[in-house]
Design a protein around this motif. Sequence first.
Motif, mmCIF file in Angstrom:
data_model
loop_
_atom_site.group_PDB
_atom_site.id
_atom_site.type_symbol
_atom_site.label_atom_id
_atom_site.label_comp_id
_atom_site.label_asym_id
_atom_site.label_seq_id
_atom_site.Cartn_x
_atom_site.Cartn_y
_atom_site.Cartn_z
ATOM 1 N N UNK A 18 0.801 -1.224 0.000
ATOM 2 C CA UNK A 18 0.000 0.000 0.000
ATOM 3 C C UNK A 18 0.832 1.272 0.000
ATOM 4 N N UNK A 19 2.135 1.155 0.187
ATOM 5 C CA UNK A 19 3.005 2.333 0.232
ATOM 6 C C UNK A 19 3.141 2.912 -1.171
ATOM 7 N N UNK A 20 2.981 4.223 -1.255
ATOM 8 C CA UNK A 20 3.014 4.914 -2.551
ATOM 9 C C UNK A 20 4.453 5.264 -2.963
ATOM 10 N N UNK A 21 5.155 4.296 -3.487
ATOM 11 C CA UNK A 21 6.471 4.511 -4.099
ATOM 12 C C UNK A 21 6.496 3.749 -5.413
ATOM 13 N N UNK A 22 7.429 4.123 -6.274
ATOM 14 C CA UNK A 22 7.459 3.524 -7.600
ATOM 15 C C UNK A 22 8.186 2.190 -7.653
ATOM 16 N N UNK A 23 8.922 1.828 -6.611
ATOM 17 C CA UNK A 23 9.683 0.583 -6.641
ATOM 18 C C UNK A 23 9.574 -0.145 -5.302
#
Length: 106
Positions: free
Chosen positions: A49-54
């Motif tokens: 659920x964490x909003x990062x790209x990788x």
Amino acid sequence: MTAAIYIAAAIAEIAGCFAFWTVLRQGAPAIWLIGGLACLVLFAWLLTLVEVEAAGRAYAAYGGVYVAASLGWLWAVEGVRPDRWDVAGSAICVIGASVVLFGPRG
């Protein structure tokens, strides 16, 4: 929101691992493993659920939160108060996690 997810993930992971620790090292009933597995599944889901790209960046940043949460568990659940070296090491990890997560990109 990211901080809340990381904190929830840390609690789930630590609880899941602690269930295994308690069964294998302290002789708790094996039924604890069911709850432990459920906590570990919850932990893995929360990290998605964490909003990062990788994914690797999400996991790296989570590491600092995990260290701090583990010391909180040490104190709250195991009754062992962290010493100044625990606190200093944890602060270094959280700062490192913040650099990984919030550092400028591009």
